[in-house]
Scaffold this active site. Sequence first.
Site, PDB file in Angstrom:
ATOM      1  N   SER A   1       0.847  -1.190   0.000  1.00 21.65           N
ATOM      2  CA  SER A   1       0.000   0.000   0.000  1.00 21.65           C
ATOM      3  C   SER A   1       0.879   1.236   0.000  1.00 21.65           C
ATOM      4  CB  SER A   1      -0.895   0.013   1.243  1.00 21.65           C
ATOM      5  OG  SER A   1      -1.578   1.246   1.366  1.00 21.65           O
TER       6      SER A   1
ATOM      7  N   TYR B   1      -2.461  -0.023  10.338  1.00 23.98           N
ATOM      8  CA  TYR B   1      -2.459  -0.421   8.932  1.00 23.98           C
ATOM      9  C   TYR B   1      -1.160   0.021   8.262  1.00 23.98           C
ATOM     10  CZ  TYR B   1      -3.961  -0.906   4.067  1.00 23.98           C
ATOM     11  OH  TYR B   1      -4.041  -1.256   2.737  1.00 23.98           O
TER      12      TYR B   1
ATOM     13  N   LYS C   1       1.804  -2.392   6.425  1.00 22.41           N
ATOM     14  CA  LYS C   1       2.206  -2.303   5.027  1.00 22.41           C
ATOM     15  C   LYS C   1       3.662  -1.852   4.878  1.00 22.41           C
ATOM     16  CE  LYS C   1      -1.618  -3.727   3.130  1.00 22.41           C
ATOM     17  NZ  LYS C   1      -1.682  -4.972   2.337  1.00 22.41           N
TER      18      LYS C   1
END
Length: 315
Positions: free
Chosen positions: A153, A166, A170
């Site tokens: 990401s 998150y 990533k």
Amino acid sequence: LRSQKMAPAMSSVFASGKVAVITGASSGIGKAMATKFAGLGMTQFLVDVDAEELAATVEAVGKVGGKCTAVVADVADAAAMEGVAKKVFDEAGACHVLCNNAGVGKGGGPLTSIEAFRATIDVNAFGPIHGCLAFVPRMKASGEPGLVVNTGSKQGITAPPGNAAYNCSKAFLKTYTEALEHDLRTTTDTMKAALLIPGWVNSSIMLKSKRDQALKEGVPFDPDSVFFSEAKPQPGAWMPDQVVDFMLQELDLGRFYIVCPDNDVTRAVDNARMTWAMQDITEDRPPLSRWHPDYKDKFTAFLKDVVPPSSSSSS
């Protein structure tokens, strides 16, 4: 800044008779991979924890004449992924493409609960590692051409505020995949790795995360409360099939970093954002200075200086 090269035409492994394994195959990019690969004549093993939606993917693959096997498994479970690898090699004898695509959008800020951090990192970071540990040694031993694609990401690079868990997962995966590619290029001439870095995609990752949280809390869930999804596409986002088509194009060009634009953000803007993020260190700025009140205007000016007018977008 796109000089990093892989072996030429790595997408040649996406061909009739080749075997692909896709995690997170029940929706979004994973489902788009499955239908695309089916059209190319590949044999596939589709992995997900959502048995009901995975069945829908199998049906979609069947409609284009594809051959696939559904495997309900949790990528966060190392033993489960070892079992998937054994099944694949016992039944198909090979794996040419491993797409570690499963991911969750949940998380929270830097002081969110350790349970939330673990739930996110277990899927987004350890999930691909479990996949690689289970499959890559077998793929290398086969001597056949092989490719590992891990879905990262942009948030793992520029780390925008709002979902530290998150972003961490990533960033973890980016570093791991870089190390994996270095290892593969120095230990084998048959395998490569790539990092797929989608932009804004009309996927169901946020919808599923919110749905699962509502289920956990025992409260009603309204799909319309989610800003975007496959069923509620936003014009600024790409559809999952666009990501897959772009991925194949970039693999044929020898890319490791497959940085996808979308309908709102160009590659030039992405390059500028990533450059600015790295320069927080080299220029001794505060972290995440792009969102710092003392630097927001400076970032806007920087963007105007380095991005051609025809390639600009919102900052």
